[in-house]
Design a protein around this motif. Sequence first.
Motif, PDB file in Angstrom:
ATOM      1  N   PHE A 137       0.956  -1.305   0.259  1.00 28.68           N
ATOM      2  CA  PHE A 137      -0.160   0.337   0.017  1.00 28.68           C
ATOM      3  C   PHE A 137       0.880   1.451  -0.195  1.00 28.68           C
ATOM      4  CE2 PHE A 137      -1.991   3.382   2.032  1.00 28.68           C
ATOM      5  CZ  PHE A 137      -3.911   3.356   1.212  1.00 28.68           C
ATOM      6  N   THR A 138       2.379   0.908   1.282  1.00 26.05           N
ATOM      7  CA  THR A 138       2.675   2.698   0.761  1.00 26.05           C
ATOM      8  C   THR A 138       3.453   2.899  -0.307  1.00 26.05           C
ATOM      9  OG1 THR A 138       3.130   1.849   3.142  1.00 26.05           O
ATOM     10  CG2 THR A 138       4.926   3.533   2.149  1.00 26.05           C
ATOM     11  N   ALA A 139       3.615   1.242  -0.823  1.00 28.05           N
ATOM     12  CA  ALA A 139       4.675   1.379  -2.635  1.00 28.05           C
ATOM     13  C   ALA A 139       3.787   2.242  -3.471  1.00 28.05           C
ATOM     14  CB  ALA A 139       5.082   0.200  -1.597  1.00 28.05           C
ATOM     15  N   ILE A 140       2.503   1.854  -3.068  1.00 26.03           N
ATOM     16  CA  ILE A 140       1.673   2.783  -4.246  1.00 26.03           C
ATOM     17  C   ILE A 140       1.306   3.767  -4.191  1.00 26.03           C
ATOM     18  CG2 ILE A 140      -0.431   2.413  -4.822  1.00 26.03           C
ATOM     19  CD1 ILE A 140      -0.344  -0.591  -4.784  1.00 26.03           C
ATOM     20  N   ALA A 141       1.256   3.946  -2.597  1.00 25.57           N
ATOM     21  CA  ALA A 141       0.314   5.566  -2.317  1.00 25.57           C
ATOM     22  C   ALA A 141       1.073   6.391  -2.351  1.00 25.57           C
ATOM     23  CB  ALA A 141      -0.408   5.533  -1.238  1.00 25.57           C
ATOM     24  N   VAL A 142       2.856   6.270  -1.890  1.00 27.47           N
ATOM     25  CA  VAL A 142       3.377   7.368  -2.145  1.00 27.47           C
ATOM     26  C   VAL A 142       4.065   7.883  -3.462  1.00 27.47           C
ATOM     27  CG1 VAL A 142       5.539   7.738  -1.685  1.00 27.47           C
ATOM     28  CG2 VAL A 142       4.291   6.952   0.186  1.00 27.47           C
ATOM     29  N   PRO A 143       3.939   6.854  -4.301  1.00 27.21           N
ATOM     30  CA  PRO A 143       4.181   7.596  -5.755  1.00 27.21           C
ATOM     31  C   PRO A 143       2.886   7.998  -6.307  1.00 27.21           C
ATOM     32  CG  PRO A 143       5.334   5.834  -5.502  1.00 27.21           C
ATOM     33  CD  PRO A 143       4.420   5.387  -4.397  1.00 27.21           C
ATOM     34  N   VAL A 144       2.268   7.540  -6.010  1.00 26.47           N
ATOM     35  CA  VAL A 144       0.501   8.016  -6.592  1.00 26.47           C
ATOM     36  C   VAL A 144       0.531   9.188  -5.663  1.00 26.47           C
ATOM     37  CG1 VAL A 144      -2.005   8.234  -6.875  1.00 26.47           C
ATOM     38  CG2 VAL A 144      -0.634   6.573  -6.917  1.00 26.47           C
ATOM     39  N   LEU A 145       0.738  10.075  -4.929  1.00 27.95           N
ATOM     40  CA  LEU A 145       0.607  11.711  -4.176  1.00 27.95           C
ATOM     41  C   LEU A 145       1.505  12.493  -4.432  1.00 27.95           C
ATOM     42  CD1 LEU A 145      -0.650  10.035  -0.375  1.00 27.95           C
ATOM     43  CD2 LEU A 145      -2.722  10.778  -2.298  1.00 27.95           C
ATOM     44  N   VAL A 146       2.135  11.838  -4.139  1.00 30.04           N
ATOM     45  CA  VAL A 146       3.520  12.865  -4.808  1.00 30.04           C
ATOM     46  C   VAL A 146       3.665  13.056  -6.340  1.00 30.04           C
ATOM     47  CG1 VAL A 146       6.666  13.450  -5.088  1.00 30.04           C
ATOM     48  CG2 VAL A 146       4.950  12.045  -2.628  1.00 30.04           C
ATOM     49  N   GLY A 147       3.553  11.859  -7.558  1.00 33.22           N
ATOM     50  CA  GLY A 147       3.737  11.690  -8.471  1.00 33.22           C
ATOM     51  C   GLY A 147       3.050  12.492  -9.271  1.00 33.22           C
ATOM     52  N   VAL A 148       1.811  12.499  -8.823  1.00 33.59           N
ATOM     53  CA  VAL A 148       0.491  13.451 -10.195  1.00 33.59           C
ATOM     54  C   VAL A 148       0.073  14.636  -9.731  1.00 33.59           C
ATOM     55  CG1 VAL A 148      -2.169  13.231  -9.556  1.00 33.59           C
ATOM     56  CG2 VAL A 148      -0.603  11.232  -9.946  1.00 33.59           C
ATOM     57  N   PRO A 149       0.166  15.284  -8.584  1.00 28.07           N
ATOM     58  CA  PRO A 149       0.536  16.645  -8.781  1.00 28.07           C
ATOM     59  C   PRO A 149       2.054  17.110  -9.442  1.00 28.07           C
ATOM     60  CG  PRO A 149       0.879  15.694  -6.572  1.00 28.07           C
ATOM     61  CD  PRO A 149       0.340  15.098  -7.636  1.00 28.07           C
ATOM     62  N   LEU A 150       2.687  15.988  -8.938  1.00 32.01           N
ATOM     63  CA  LEU A 150       4.302  16.637  -9.394  1.00 32.01           C
ATOM     64  C   LEU A 150       4.586  16.396 -10.726  1.00 32.01           C
ATOM     65  CD1 LEU A 150       7.722  17.557  -8.844  1.00 32.01           C
ATOM     66  CD2 LEU A 150       7.511  15.021  -8.918  1.00 32.01           C
ATOM     67  N   PHE A 151       3.842  15.415 -11.424  1.00 30.30           N
ATOM     68  CA  PHE A 151       3.398  15.474 -13.105  1.00 30.30           C
ATOM     69  C   PHE A 151       2.637  16.096 -13.794  1.00 30.30           C
ATOM     70  CE2 PHE A 151       6.297  11.226 -12.304  1.00 30.30           C
ATOM     71  CZ  PHE A 151       7.310  11.639 -12.613  1.00 30.30           C
ATOM     72  N   VAL A 152       1.603  16.312 -12.860  1.00 32.42           N
ATOM     73  CA  VAL A 152       0.965  17.698 -13.689  1.00 32.42           C
ATOM     74  C   VAL A 152       1.416  18.950 -13.427  1.00 32.42           C
ATOM     75  CG1 VAL A 152      -1.400  18.787 -13.659  1.00 32.42           C
ATOM     76  CG2 VAL A 152      -1.103  16.711 -13.145  1.00 32.42           C
ATOM     77  N   ALA A 153       2.007  19.272 -12.446  1.00 35.93           N
ATOM     78  CA  ALA A 153       2.011  20.841 -12.941  1.00 35.93           C
ATOM     79  C   ALA A 153       3.691  21.016 -14.099  1.00 35.93           C
ATOM     80  CB  ALA A 153       3.813  21.027 -11.209  1.00 35.93           C
ATOM     81  N   LEU A 154       4.628  19.716 -13.751  1.00 34.66           N
ATOM     82  CA  LEU A 154       5.553  19.580 -14.932  1.00 34.66           C
ATOM     83  C   LEU A 154       5.066  19.555 -16.489  1.00 34.66           C
ATOM     84  CD1 LEU A 154       8.460  19.152 -15.383  1.00 34.66           C
ATOM     85  CD2 LEU A 154       8.757  17.015 -15.153  1.00 34.66           C
ATOM     86  N   GLY A 155       4.020  18.544 -16.911  1.00 32.64           N
ATOM     87  CA  GLY A 155       3.801  18.833 -17.193  1.00 32.64           C
ATOM     88  C   GLY A 155       2.904  20.348 -18.382  1.00 32.64           C
ATOM     89  N   MET A 156       2.636  21.004 -16.759  1.00 34.46           N
ATOM     90  CA  MET A 156       2.029  22.484 -17.495  1.00 34.46           C
ATOM     91  C   MET A 156       3.077  23.482 -17.504  1.00 34.46           C
ATOM     92  SD  MET A 156      -1.065  22.696 -14.326  1.00 34.46           S
ATOM     93  CE  MET A 156      -1.351  24.267 -14.577  1.00 34.46           C
ATOM     94  N   LYS A 157       4.714  23.230 -17.241  1.00 37.55           N
ATOM     95  CA  LYS A 157       5.300  24.097 -17.271  1.00 37.55           C
ATOM     96  C   LYS A 157       6.076  23.796 -18.577  1.00 37.55           C
ATOM     97  CE  LYS A 157       5.263  26.668 -13.512  1.00 37.55           C
ATOM     98  NZ  LYS A 157       5.691  27.732 -14.078  1.00 37.55           N
ATOM     99  N   LEU A 158       6.138  22.362 -18.943  1.00 38.63           N
ATOM    100  CA  LEU A 158       6.873  21.996 -20.567  1.00 38.63           C
ATOM    101  C   LEU A 158       5.635  22.807 -21.586  1.00 38.63           C
ATOM    102  CD1 LEU A 158       7.713  18.365 -20.077  1.00 38.63           C
ATOM    103  CD2 LEU A 158       8.583  20.556 -20.049  1.00 38.63           C
ATOM    104  N   ALA A 159       4.216  22.638 -20.861  1.00 41.72           N
ATOM    105  CA  ALA A 159       3.811  22.987 -22.363  1.00 41.72           C
ATOM    106  C   ALA A 159       3.711  24.839 -22.367  1.00 41.72           C
ATOM    107  CB  ALA A 159       2.117  22.798 -21.839  1.00 41.72           C
ATOM    108  N   GLU A 160       3.969  25.435 -21.036  1.00 42.10           N
ATOM    109  CA  GLU A 160       4.207  27.211 -20.771  1.00 42.10           C
ATOM    110  C   GLU A 160       5.475  27.320 -22.260  1.00 42.10           C
ATOM    111  OE1 GLU A 160       5.455  30.383 -17.512  1.00 42.10           O
ATOM    112  OE2 GLU A 160       4.134  28.466 -17.346  1.00 42.10           O
ATOM    113  N   VAL A 161       6.230  25.932 -21.939  1.00 44.71           N
ATOM    114  CA  VAL A 161       7.956  26.502 -22.069  1.00 44.71           C
ATOM    115  C   VAL A 161       7.813  26.130 -23.794  1.00 44.71           C
ATOM    116  CG1 VAL A 161      10.197  25.681 -22.889  1.00 44.71           C
ATOM    117  CG2 VAL A 161       9.458  25.918 -19.942  1.00 44.71           C
ATOM    118  N   ARG A 162       6.964  25.405 -24.210  1.00 46.94           N
ATOM    119  CA  ARG A 162       6.569  25.277 -25.151  1.00 46.94           C
ATOM    120  C   ARG A 162       5.980  26.318 -26.226  1.00 46.94           C
ATOM    121  NH1 ARG A 162       5.565  19.989 -23.824  1.00 46.94           N
ATOM    122  NH2 ARG A 162       3.435  19.950 -23.842  1.00 46.94           N
TER     123      ARG A 162
END
Length: 263
Positions: free
Chosen positions: A51-76
Amino acid sequence: MDRSSGFDFRNWRGIATFTALGVAACVGLSLLLNYLLLFSDRLDAFERGVFTAIAVPVLVGVPLFVALGMKLAEVRGLRQRLNRSAAYDPVTDCFRSGAFTGMVETRRKYVPAGPMGRGGAFLVVHVEGLMAVGARFGLSWRDEALRLIAGTIKNSVRRDDLVGRVGEADFGVFLAGASEQDAEEIGNRIVSAVSAVYFTPAERSEPLVVRVGGVLYERQVEFDALFRAAAGQVDLAGVGGASSFRLVPLAADISGDGARPTA
């Protein structure tokens, strides 16, 4: 500190601080989840680990990659705007001189064979009285005249023809693969359409006048030679306050210093 290398310690210090805080937050989240799961009797040690191995990447990765994707789109988007700003004149939305030259050279070399083989035509459109418009009505009206004329030129050419601003009061029009009839029609259409433009600076009707000079070529000719030859025809296109057009064939210069019109 060597500023010419682009290194700025203050920027890197901020990045290091942000990274350390982010890692600490992830570690803290993982510890908190494991601590809370210790109080659950429904899960054994293996299930808590999964549960921890799945929950931590989801809780951290989803907002992180959403923010990163938005920044990449802004840079493009920013890169696209910068590229367009570098290639297009902001007043007329035509190619800037450098971009126009490069496009013409590329198109000239790789244009498919047409009615004139790999030949075509090149026109220079000179706007008469542009400085006088700016002096009498202001720079904004001068720019408006340029915008109107640029739009008229672009509406008068074929879909694949190139239009660029090559001087303060000059436009270049590259007609790859155009026949003499095509070039004549386009040049006359530009003259006629510009003469019909409704231009009223400060509520006063002012005619817009252009002189168009053009050359037809039947072989590969460098851009500079095309431009010089077409610009020379502008001076011969006529005077007297009315728009005019002159088109001549271009022949090889037997003296070896470029190309010259035959008439």
